[in-house]
Design a protein around this motif. Structure first.
Motif, PDB file in Angstrom:
ATOM      1  N   HIS A   9      70.047  93.324  47.573  1.00 19.34           N
ATOM      2  CA  HIS A   9      68.745  94.069  47.003  1.00 19.34           C
ATOM      3  C   HIS A   9      69.918  94.992  46.347  1.00 19.34           C
ATOM      4  O   HIS A   9      68.763  95.968  45.095  1.00 19.34           O
ATOM      5  CB  HIS A   9      68.772  95.330  48.538  1.00 19.34           C
ATOM      6  N   GLU A  88      66.983  96.600  36.905  1.00 18.63           N
ATOM      7  CA  GLU A  88      66.828  95.596  38.212  1.00 18.63           C
ATOM      8  C   GLU A  88      66.327  94.850  37.597  1.00 18.63           C
ATOM      9  O   GLU A  88      65.677  94.479  36.917  1.00 18.63           O
ATOM     10  CB  GLU A  88      65.356  96.610  38.844  1.00 18.63           C
ATOM     11  N   PHE A  90      64.530  90.455  38.141  1.00 21.39           N
ATOM     12  CA  PHE A  90      63.516  89.910  39.319  1.00 21.39           C
ATOM     13  C   PHE A  90      63.635  88.482  38.981  1.00 21.39           C
ATOM     14  O   PHE A  90      63.488  88.119  37.408  1.00 21.39           O
ATOM     15  CB  PHE A  90      62.528  90.249  39.205  1.00 21.39           C
ATOM     16  N   ASN A 102      49.753  82.311  38.118  1.00 24.40           N
ATOM     17  CA  ASN A 102      50.063  83.701  38.665  1.00 24.40           C
ATOM     18  C   ASN A 102      51.725  83.216  39.078  1.00 24.40           C
ATOM     19  O   ASN A 102      52.462  82.128  39.115  1.00 24.40           O
ATOM     20  CB  ASN A 102      49.712  83.164  40.269  1.00 24.40           C
ATOM     21  N   PHE A 105      57.267  86.888  42.372  1.00 23.59           N
ATOM     22  CA  PHE A 105      58.519  87.120  42.589  1.00 23.59           C
ATOM     23  C   PHE A 105      59.381  87.982  43.602  1.00 23.59           C
ATOM     24  O   PHE A 105      58.453  87.906  44.350  1.00 23.59           O
ATOM     25  CB  PHE A 105      57.606  88.613  41.277  1.00 23.59           C
ATOM     26  N   GLY A 106      60.236  87.576  43.954  1.00 20.42           N
ATOM     27  CA  GLY A 106      60.534  88.181  44.960  1.00 20.42           C
ATOM     28  C   GLY A 106      61.196  89.813  44.923  1.00 20.42           C
ATOM     29  O   GLY A 106      61.035  90.307  43.515  1.00 20.42           O
ATOM     30  N   LYS A 107      62.007  90.314  45.423  1.00 19.23           N
ATOM     31  CA  LYS A 107      62.039  91.452  45.925  1.00 19.23           C
ATOM     32  C   LYS A 107      63.044  92.449  44.934  1.00 19.23           C
ATOM     33  O   LYS A 107      62.505  93.314  44.206  1.00 19.23           O
ATOM     34  CB  LYS A 107      62.408  92.279  46.921  1.00 19.23           C
ATOM     35  N   GLY A 108      63.498  91.643  44.002  1.00 22.79           N
ATOM     36  CA  GLY A 108      64.298  92.712  43.096  1.00 22.79           C
ATOM     37  C   GLY A 108      65.749  92.753  43.381  1.00 22.79           C
ATOM     38  O   GLY A 108      65.943  92.885  44.896  1.00 22.79           O
TER      39      GLY A 108
ATOM     40  N   TYR B  35      49.116  92.961  37.831  1.00 21.30           N
ATOM     41  CA  TYR B  35      49.657  92.562  39.022  1.00 21.30           C
ATOM     42  C   TYR B  35      50.225  94.315  40.085  1.00 21.30           C
ATOM     43  O   TYR B  35      50.044  95.247  39.389  1.00 21.30           O
ATOM     44  CB  TYR B  35      51.754  92.351  38.886  1.00 21.30           C
ATOM     45  N   GLN B  37      52.935  96.839  42.297  1.00 22.03           N
ATOM     46  CA  GLN B  37      54.908  96.858  42.347  1.00 22.03           C
ATOM     47  C   GLN B  37      54.848  97.707  43.089  1.00 22.03           C
ATOM     48  O   GLN B  37      54.603  98.517  42.270  1.00 22.03           O
ATOM     49  CB  GLN B  37      55.518  96.509  40.983  1.00 22.03           C
ATOM     50  N   GLY B  40      60.360  99.537  45.670  1.00 20.70           N
ATOM     51  CA  GLY B  40      61.065  98.153  46.490  1.00 20.70           C
ATOM     52  C   GLY B  40      60.736  96.571  46.468  1.00 20.70           C
ATOM     53  O   GLY B  40      62.173  95.985  47.401  1.00 20.70           O
ATOM     54  N   GLN B  41      60.276  96.331  45.878  1.00 23.63           N
ATOM     55  CA  GLN B  41      59.212  94.802  45.799  1.00 23.63           C
ATOM     56  C   GLN B  41      59.178  94.452  44.575  1.00 23.63           C
ATOM     57  O   GLN B  41      58.731  95.172  43.705  1.00 23.63           O
ATOM     58  CB  GLN B  41      58.422  94.984  46.931  1.00 23.63           C
ATOM     59  N   GLY B  42      58.821  93.120  44.491  1.00 22.29           N
ATOM     60  CA  GLY B  42      58.440  92.687  43.274  1.00 22.29           C
ATOM     61  C   GLY B  42      56.958  92.572  43.101  1.00 22.29           C
ATOM     62  O   GLY B  42      56.055  92.846  44.152  1.00 22.29           O
ATOM     63  N   PRO B  43      57.005  92.294  41.620  1.00 21.97           N
ATOM     64  CA  PRO B  43      55.463  92.673  41.886  1.00 21.97           C
ATOM     65  C   PRO B  43      53.955  91.738  42.025  1.00 21.97           C
ATOM     66  O   PRO B  43      54.891  90.161  43.033  1.00 21.97           O
ATOM     67  CB  PRO B  43      54.857  92.037  40.292  1.00 21.97           C
ATOM     68  N   LEU B  45      50.051  89.381  42.192  1.00 24.41           N
ATOM     69  CA  LEU B  45      48.660  89.463  41.677  1.00 24.41           C
ATOM     70  C   LEU B  45      48.106  89.733  42.207  1.00 24.41           C
ATOM     71  O   LEU B  45      47.578  89.815  43.441  1.00 24.41           O
ATOM     72  CB  LEU B  45      49.241  88.069  41.887  1.00 24.41           C
TER      73      LEU B  45
END
Lengths: 115, 110
Positions: A9, A88, A90, A102, A105-108, B35, B37, B40-43, B45
């Motif tokens: 994280h 950050e 991703f 589409n 994405f991961g959470k970053g 998207y 976002q 704390g999370q990724g984007p 769709l």
């Protein structure tokens, strides 16, 4: 459904340290893989992408990533980080549509580099 | 090449109000995405357009969210009525031979 996992994280490093950010995806078919960076207050920018061919991909700003199909992984690496790499990061995947379709994405992972 | 333009950059509204976001993609990019976002999370769709047709809106909460791309160029995303959990950055992206993201609209619902 596809998913992307980023293991860390928040990563804190000193300048000149080496970086490796983990990324695993869950999809058994053809995938295209991406790493994006988001600097504070800026839009997502592409660091590198993998569609096919050499599994070791070189991107901008000295970053590289290795696609290991057997491990469903696409880890990002940089030998020596700089303070300006604070951002950050991703990991993202699509289902083989190239640059269409589409992006999942991961959470970053937030990277903080101490000067 | 000009990037993906989004406006406004920031918006604060009260819950149950409505809000609209605008996106102008890169010229010639037929595919446009919205998207969401959350912090704390990724984007994630919300909706994908190909020209002015919807390709994927399976994750769009259609009871409150709507989007259109009438002439296959600009797009608007609307939320009506907004809920607290809609607080997020709304990103627009377009693609042709690569994805390009806008800077996003940061929505705060209070």
């Amino acid at each position: 459904a596809q998913s992307v996992s980023q293991h860390n994280h928040h990563v804190i490093l000193s300048e000149a340290a080496s970086l490796e950010l983990g990324c695993n995806y869950s999809y058994g078919g053809t995938v295209n893989l991406f790493w994006y960076v988001q600097y504070p207050g800026q839009h997502l920018q592409l660091l590198l992408k993998y569609f096919s061919g050499d599994p070791l991909v070189k991107g901008i700003k000295g970053f590289e990533a290795e696609f290991i199909k057997s491990k469903f992984s696409f880890n990002l690496r940089k030998p020596s980080v700089q303070w300006s790499d604070t951002a950050e990061y991703f990991c993202a995947v699509n289902d083989g549509g190239g640059s269409q379709g589409n992006l999942i994405f991961g959470k970053g992972t937030k990277l903080s580099v101490k000067p | 090449e000009a990037g993906v333009a989004q406006s406004p950059r920031y918006k604060i509204i009260e819950k149950r109000q409505s809000v609209a976001f605008w996106c102008n993609p890169i010229s010639g990019h037929a595919t446009l995405y919205w998207y969401q976002q959350i912090l704390g999370q990724g984007p994630k769709l919300l909706i994908q357009f190909q020209n002015n047709g919807v390709v994927d809106d399976s994750q769009l909460p259609k009871d409150r969210f709507s989007a259109e791309r009438l002439k296959g160029v600009d797009s608007t995303l609307k939320i009506q009525p907004a809920k607290l959990e809609d607080s997020a950055v709304y990103l627009c992206a377009s693609s042709f031979d690569g994805y390009t993201f806008g800077s996003g609209t940061r929505l705060t619902v209070v």
